[in-house]
Design a protein around this motif. Structure first.
Motif, PDB file in Angstrom:
ATOM      1  N   PRO A 562       0.836  -1.222   0.000  1.00  0.00           N
ATOM      2  CA  PRO A 562       0.000   0.000   0.000  1.00  0.00           C
ATOM      3  C   PRO A 562       0.860   1.257   0.000  1.00  0.00           C
ATOM      4  O   PRO A 562       1.017   1.942   1.026  1.00  0.00           O
ATOM      5  CB  PRO A 562      -0.821  -0.144   1.277  1.00  0.00           C
ATOM      6  N   ILE A 563       1.424   1.586  -1.170  1.00  0.00           N
ATOM      7  CA  ILE A 563       2.309   2.751  -1.246  1.00  0.00           C
ATOM      8  C   ILE A 563       1.537   4.066  -1.186  1.00  0.00           C
ATOM      9  O   ILE A 563       2.130   5.142  -1.024  1.00  0.00           O
ATOM     10  CB  ILE A 563       3.140   2.686  -2.546  1.00  0.00           C
ATOM     11  N   ASP A 564       0.198   4.009  -1.336  1.00  0.00           N
ATOM     12  CA  ASP A 564      -0.604   5.230  -1.257  1.00  0.00           C
ATOM     13  C   ASP A 564      -0.889   5.632   0.194  1.00  0.00           C
ATOM     14  O   ASP A 564      -1.415   6.723   0.450  1.00  0.00           O
ATOM     15  CB  ASP A 564      -1.931   5.044  -2.007  1.00  0.00           C
ATOM     16  N   ASP A 565      -0.591   4.749   1.148  1.00  0.00           N
ATOM     17  CA  ASP A 565      -0.807   5.070   2.555  1.00  0.00           C
ATOM     18  C   ASP A 565       0.139   6.193   2.972  1.00  0.00           C
ATOM     19  O   ASP A 565       1.303   6.250   2.548  1.00  0.00           O
ATOM     20  CB  ASP A 565      -0.592   3.817   3.404  1.00  0.00           C
ATOM     21  N   SER A 566      -0.354   7.086   3.828  1.00  0.00           N
ATOM     22  CA  SER A 566       0.448   8.254   4.244  1.00  0.00           C
ATOM     23  C   SER A 566       1.689   7.832   5.022  1.00  0.00           C
ATOM     24  O   SER A 566       2.778   8.399   4.846  1.00  0.00           O
ATOM     25  CB  SER A 566      -0.408   9.206   5.076  1.00  0.00           C
ATOM     26  N   LEU A 567       1.555   6.816   5.902  1.00  0.00           N
ATOM     27  CA  LEU A 567       2.715   6.355   6.660  1.00  0.00           C
ATOM     28  C   LEU A 567       3.759   5.710   5.753  1.00  0.00           C
ATOM     29  O   LEU A 567       4.969   5.905   5.925  1.00  0.00           O
ATOM     30  CB  LEU A 567       2.270   5.374   7.751  1.00  0.00           C
ATOM     31  N   VAL A 568       3.281   4.939   4.758  1.00  0.00           N
ATOM     32  CA  VAL A 568       4.208   4.281   3.832  1.00  0.00           C
ATOM     33  C   VAL A 568       4.918   5.319   2.978  1.00  0.00           C
ATOM     34  O   VAL A 568       6.117   5.207   2.679  1.00  0.00           O
ATOM     35  CB  VAL A 568       3.452   3.252   2.973  1.00  0.00           C
ATOM     36  N   LYS A 569       4.193   6.388   2.584  1.00  0.00           N
ATOM     37  CA  LYS A 569       4.841   7.443   1.817  1.00  0.00           C
ATOM     38  C   LYS A 569       5.943   8.110   2.624  1.00  0.00           C
ATOM     39  O   LYS A 569       7.020   8.438   2.097  1.00  0.00           O
ATOM     40  CB  LYS A 569       3.804   8.480   1.381  1.00  0.00           C
ATOM     41  N   GLU A 570       5.691   8.342   3.909  1.00  0.00           N
ATOM     42  CA  GLU A 570       6.707   8.955   4.761  1.00  0.00           C
ATOM     43  C   GLU A 570       7.923   8.045   4.915  1.00  0.00           C
ATOM     44  O   GLU A 570       9.069   8.494   4.909  1.00  0.00           O
ATOM     45  CB  GLU A 570       6.102   9.270   6.132  1.00  0.00           C
ATOM     46  N   LEU A 571       7.661   6.734   5.034  1.00  0.00           N
ATOM     47  CA  LEU A 571       8.775   5.774   5.136  1.00  0.00           C
ATOM     48  C   LEU A 571       9.601   5.764   3.854  1.00  0.00           C
ATOM     49  O   LEU A 571      10.840   5.683   3.891  1.00  0.00           O
ATOM     50  CB  LEU A 571       8.227   4.374   5.441  1.00  0.00           C
ATOM     51  N   ILE A 572       8.943   5.864   2.687  1.00  0.00           N
ATOM     52  CA  ILE A 572       9.672   5.910   1.423  1.00  0.00           C
ATOM     53  C   ILE A 572      10.521   7.162   1.347  1.00  0.00           C
ATOM     54  O   ILE A 572      11.652   7.155   0.848  1.00  0.00           O
ATOM     55  CB  ILE A 572       8.677   5.826   0.239  1.00  0.00           C
ATOM     56  N   ARG A 573      10.013   8.269   1.864  1.00  0.00           N
ATOM     57  CA  ARG A 573      10.786   9.507   1.839  1.00  0.00           C
ATOM     58  C   ARG A 573      12.051   9.393   2.695  1.00  0.00           C
ATOM     59  O   ARG A 573      13.129   9.852   2.311  1.00  0.00           O
ATOM     60  CB  ARG A 573       9.904  10.663   2.334  1.00  0.00           C
ATOM     61  N   ILE A 574      11.897   8.773   3.879  1.00  0.00           N
ATOM     62  CA  ILE A 574      13.055   8.638   4.769  1.00  0.00           C
ATOM     63  C   ILE A 574      14.092   7.680   4.163  1.00  0.00           C
ATOM     64  O   ILE A 574      15.308   7.897   4.289  1.00  0.00           O
ATOM     65  CB  ILE A 574      12.601   8.150   6.152  1.00  0.00           C
ATOM     66  N   CYS A 575      13.629   6.607   3.491  1.00  0.00           N
ATOM     67  CA  CYS A 575      14.541   5.603   2.915  1.00  0.00           C
ATOM     68  C   CYS A 575      15.112   6.030   1.572  1.00  0.00           C
ATOM     69  O   CYS A 575      15.953   5.317   1.002  1.00  0.00           O
ATOM     70  CB  CYS A 575      13.816   4.264   2.738  1.00  0.00           C
ATOM     71  N   SER A 576      14.636   7.151   1.013  1.00  0.00           N
ATOM     72  CA  SER A 576      15.134   7.597  -0.293  1.00  0.00           C
ATOM     73  C   SER A 576      16.580   8.036  -0.166  1.00  0.00           C
ATOM     74  O   SER A 576      17.011   8.594   0.850  1.00  0.00           O
ATOM     75  CB  SER A 576      14.281   8.745  -0.838  1.00  0.00           C
ATOM     76  N   HIS A 577      17.330   7.771  -1.240  1.00  0.00           N
ATOM     77  CA  HIS A 577      18.748   8.089  -1.302  1.00  0.00           C
ATOM     78  C   HIS A 577      18.990   8.929  -2.550  1.00  0.00           C
ATOM     79  O   HIS A 577      18.164   8.959  -3.466  1.00  0.00           O
ATOM     80  CB  HIS A 577      19.603   6.806  -1.334  1.00  0.00           C
ATOM     81  N   GLY A 578      20.087   9.593  -2.588  1.00  0.00           N
ATOM     82  CA  GLY A 578      20.405  10.394  -3.761  1.00  0.00           C
ATOM     83  C   GLY A 578      20.512   9.552  -5.024  1.00  0.00           C
ATOM     84  O   GLY A 578      20.641   8.321  -4.985  1.00  0.00           O
ATOM     85  N   GLU A 579      20.477  10.213  -6.187  1.00  0.00           N
ATOM     86  CA  GLU A 579      20.604   9.577  -7.504  1.00  0.00           C
ATOM     87  C   GLU A 579      19.465   8.629  -7.796  1.00  0.00           C
ATOM     88  O   GLU A 579      19.633   7.613  -8.474  1.00  0.00           O
ATOM     89  CB  GLU A 579      21.940   8.832  -7.625  1.00  0.00           C
ATOM     90  N   GLY A 580      18.289   8.864  -7.252  1.00  0.00           N
ATOM     91  CA  GLY A 580      17.110   8.081  -7.595  1.00  0.00           C
ATOM     92  C   GLY A 580      17.108   6.677  -7.051  1.00  0.00           C
ATOM     93  O   GLY A 580      16.551   5.771  -7.671  1.00  0.00           O
ATOM     94  N   LYS A 581      17.712   6.393  -5.883  1.00  0.00           N
ATOM     95  CA  LYS A 581      17.748   5.068  -5.291  1.00  0.00           C
ATOM     96  C   LYS A 581      17.064   5.089  -3.938  1.00  0.00           C
ATOM     97  O   LYS A 581      16.972   6.129  -3.270  1.00  0.00           O
ATOM     98  CB  LYS A 581      19.184   4.553  -5.152  1.00  0.00           C
ATOM     99  N   ILE A 582      16.588   3.913  -3.527  1.00  0.00           N
ATOM    100  CA  ILE A 582      15.868   3.764  -2.265  1.00  0.00           C
ATOM    101  C   ILE A 582      16.491   2.614  -1.493  1.00  0.00           C
ATOM    102  O   ILE A 582      16.750   1.531  -2.043  1.00  0.00           O
ATOM    103  CB  ILE A 582      14.361   3.513  -2.509  1.00  0.00           C
ATOM    104  N   ASN A 583      16.722   2.825  -0.188  1.00  0.00           N
ATOM    105  CA  ASN A 583      17.242   1.801   0.702  1.00  0.00           C
ATOM    106  C   ASN A 583      16.072   0.885   1.086  1.00  0.00           C
ATOM    107  O   ASN A 583      15.249   1.229   1.929  1.00  0.00           O
ATOM    108  CB  ASN A 583      17.863   2.438   1.942  1.00  0.00           C
ATOM    109  N   TYR A 584      16.021  -0.277   0.426  1.00  0.00           N
ATOM    110  CA  TYR A 584      14.868  -1.156   0.652  1.00  0.00           C
ATOM    111  C   TYR A 584      14.997  -1.955   1.946  1.00  0.00           C
ATOM    112  O   TYR A 584      14.026  -2.559   2.403  1.00  0.00           O
ATOM    113  CB  TYR A 584      14.688  -2.127  -0.534  1.00  0.00           C
ATOM    114  N   TYR A 585      16.193  -2.016   2.564  1.00  0.00           N
ATOM    115  CA  TYR A 585      16.330  -2.829   3.764  1.00  0.00           C
ATOM    116  C   TYR A 585      15.502  -2.255   4.913  1.00  0.00           C
ATOM    117  O   TYR A 585      14.755  -2.955   5.582  1.00  0.00           O
ATOM    118  CB  TYR A 585      17.799  -2.935   4.163  1.00  0.00           C
ATOM    119  N   ASN A 586      15.643  -0.960   5.163  1.00  0.00           N
ATOM    120  CA  ASN A 586      14.835  -0.338   6.217  1.00  0.00           C
ATOM    121  C   ASN A 586      13.356  -0.360   5.858  1.00  0.00           C
ATOM    122  O   ASN A 586      12.496  -0.398   6.740  1.00  0.00           O
ATOM    123  CB  ASN A 586      15.303   1.102   6.448  1.00  0.00           C
ATOM    124  N   PHE A 587      13.078  -0.335   4.548  1.00  0.00           N
ATOM    125  CA  PHE A 587      11.672  -0.347   4.126  1.00  0.00           C
ATOM    126  C   PHE A 587      11.023  -1.699   4.428  1.00  0.00           C
ATOM    127  O   PHE A 587       9.898  -1.758   4.915  1.00  0.00           O
ATOM    128  CB  PHE A 587      11.585  -0.023   2.630  1.00  0.00           C
TER     129      PHE A 587
END
Length: 593
Positions: A562-587
């Motif tokens: 459920p990526i449309d959930d507000s909490l999940v969106k906030e988690l994606i923002r925190i796990c985002s990394h520069g150059e268009g990458k996301i740290n999926y481990y914390n996610f």
């Protein structure tokens, strides 16, 4: 008196004038380059820029120079070296003249023929001027045929002269060892060779035929064949005519049975059958050529012949109601011979022509009897018994080898002990030509290690591993380090003072942990929990702990996250990394138990 070429005045003091307009007195360039090659060009102007006259000679003088012999200037020319000598055995190697001829032979002891015409081939070998006479073999002639005169130089007369190719021609007679041969024709090569040497060839003649041979071709008598079957006629008509069938015997239903191929021969001359084995290289079988010797095969026996001792006596016509005939062997049908059922799947071209002419069966297509191997079944779900098994991995830093030990569990039904000896393990995505082995950076909490098709999930480590990872943090990905920290945090709850110091030092960690705990409570029954980590690790081939942003959302969509959930969106923002990458481990920690 020489005149001035410019003004028409003689070249005398006081009559010649200097042209002050001329300033260039250099010689013209006579060497140039074209396409990288040096060429000589004729100058068109002289010193001072005056134009030069190319040809100051008259036409008569030019003709005289053209007719002069170069011998006067250059002397006698050297003669060209003589051509290399090529011996005859090299120049005429494998070049043979062929003539068609015949000779007449008297037959004094026969009332049916008085003479016999025998056709021969005369070969003349150009390399050594030798000759040979060969008589083509005629089947059932009763005459020794083949090489009549072996290769040698043949005498032409009593003076010791030998036959030469100049003595041979069409339409002439030559005598060899008392036999007169009439040459009637020659092949194309012989004709071209003799004509190139200036020999005029006589017109070809017709080959003489043997009267007795032609007489035998005619039918001796005409009569009506009796109604009873004539075995002699069958033997003479179908001699050396054999039907060939390709069959298989499928015995895979029995224990250790297999499907084997055979060749069935049906002899039309006496209705006998022969079965030959087809051997392949390294098939592990004794090289017996025949499965069944040539014999007649009974199809239907009489009632009282079922108990006939066949192993002792041969079966005769009194014990058989019907024998196997050619009409019983059809492509696509099965027949039982000596207790074995053979399936005929093909035949040779002669058999197809025979069935078309004899029985009117025009179409006998080949039947594909090859069994295709079933595609390998990919194992997607693990074995239930392996779910509770535990193993101990040991990684040797000195040799990059791995050993696996399984602690024995009482009443588990599985023998514990050494599961894998010391060896290097190749990663599943590497190739044979360029293998990539597991290294120290591939081992961390939650990592999936595939060893020869078996997948292992690392659950815990010892204290030495933790100390090694802390001292060699550069070898591990952020995901690996975070997994160790999270595992230690869960295994040993930290003191409140240390926790408050850590929060004061890094406030983002407290926010991340609180957000993960909230999402775990809210989505504890969500269906996307299973295999979410493995899905991200498939696309993270370098084990860096990061995936592209586009690929991240594709994986979440496929797993119904459920990526449309507000909490999940906030988690994606925190796990985002520069150059268009996301740290999926914390996610993924927010979706694990």
């Amino acid at each position: 008196m020489v005149s001035n070429p410019v003004h028409g005045l003689p070249l005398l003091p006081g009559t010649s004038f200097k042209d002050f307009t001329k300033t260039a007195f250099h010689r013209s360039q006579t060497l140039g380059y074209r396409n990288g090659y040096a060429i000589v060009r004729r100058p068109t102007v002289g010193i001072g820029g005056d134009r030069l006259q190319f040809n100051q000679l008259s036409q008569a003088e030019l003709d005289e120079l053209a007719n002069k012999a170069p011998v006067l200037t250059y002397g006698q020319p050297k003669q060209a070296p003589p051509a290399d000598f090529i011996p005859a055995h090299v120049a005429f190697d494998k070049k043979v003249l062929k003539f068609d001829a015949y000779f007449q032979e008297d037959v004094p002891m026969s009332t049916e023929e008085h003479y016999r015409i025998r056709q021969v081939n005369i070969y003349y070998y150009l390399e050594d001027d030798s000759m040979s006479v060969i008589e083509p073999v005629v089947e059932n002639s009763g005459i020794p045929q083949g090489k009549l005169i072996k290769r040698q130089r043949l005498a032409k007369n009593d003076r010791g002269d030998h036959y030469h190719w100049k003595d041979l021609n069409r339409g002439i007679n030559i005598t060899i060892y008392g036999k007169t041969f009439r040459i009637v024709d020659c092949d194309r090569f012989t004709q071209v060779f003799l004509e190139s040497q200036g020999i005029e060839l006589n017109p070809p003649e017709k080959m003489a035929l043997d009267p007795y041979t032609e007489l035998r071709k005619q039918p001796l008598r005409k009569y009506v064949t009796p109604s009873d079957f004539d075995q002699l006629k069958q033997f003479l008509t179908f001699d050396k005519q054999v039907l060939r069938f390709y069959a298989i015997w499928d015995d895979t239903d029995s224990m250790y049975g297999e499907c084997r191929t055979y060749v069935i021969h049906y002899y039309l001359m006496d209705d006998t059958v022969e079965i030959r084995e087809v051997h392949e290289r390294n098939d592990g079988r004794d090289p017996f050529p025949l499965l069944m010797n040539r014999q007649r095969i009974p199809k239907v026996l009489v009632e009282n012949a079922k108990n006939f001792p066949q192993c002792v006596l041969e079966i005769s016509d009194q014990e058989v109601l019907e024998w196997y005939t050619a009409k019983d062997f059809i492509v696509g049908k099965s027949l039982t011979i000596l207790g074995r059922t053979f399936f005929i799947y093909d035949c040779d071209p002669f058999t197809r022509r025979y069935y078309k002419e004899k029985f009117g069966i025009a179409d006998l297509p080949r039947i594909d009897v090859s069994k295709q191997e079933p595609p390998p079944v990919k194992q997607e779900s693990p074995i239930p018994e392996d779910k509770d098994r535990r193993f101990v991995f040991s990684y040797f830093l000195a040799t990059d080898m791995i050993s696996i030990f399984e602690p024995p569990v009482r009443n588990s039904g599985i023998i514990g002990g050494k599961y894998l000896g010391r060896t290097k393990v190749v990663k599943p995505y590497s190739t044979v030509d360029n293998p990539i082995y597991y290294g120290p950076g591939d081992f961390f909490i939650g990592a999936v290690i595939e060893v020869f098709g078996h997948r292992f999930i690392i659950l815990d480590t010892d204290e030495y591993v933790l100390k090694y990872m802390e001292s060699n943090a550069a070898q591990y990905s952020p995901e690996a380090l975070a997994s160790i920290q999270n595992h230690v945090r869960k295994r040993e709850a930290p003191a409140p003072e240390l926790e408050s110091k850590q929060t004061e030092k890094d406030p983002g960690v407290q926010e991340l942990e609180a957000l993960i705990d909230t999402i775990q409570k809210q989505l504890k029954d969500h269906s996307c929990k299973e295999n979410i980590r493995e899905a991200f690790q498939i696309y993270d081939k370098e084990a860096s702990g990061y995936v592209d942003r586009e690929m991240f959302f594709k994986i979440c969509e496929s797993l119904n996250v459920p990526i449309d959930d507000s909490l999940v969106k906030e988690l994606i923002r925190i796990c985002s990394h520069g150059e268009g990458k996301i740290n999926y481990y914390n996610f993924v920690r927010a979706f694990s138990n």
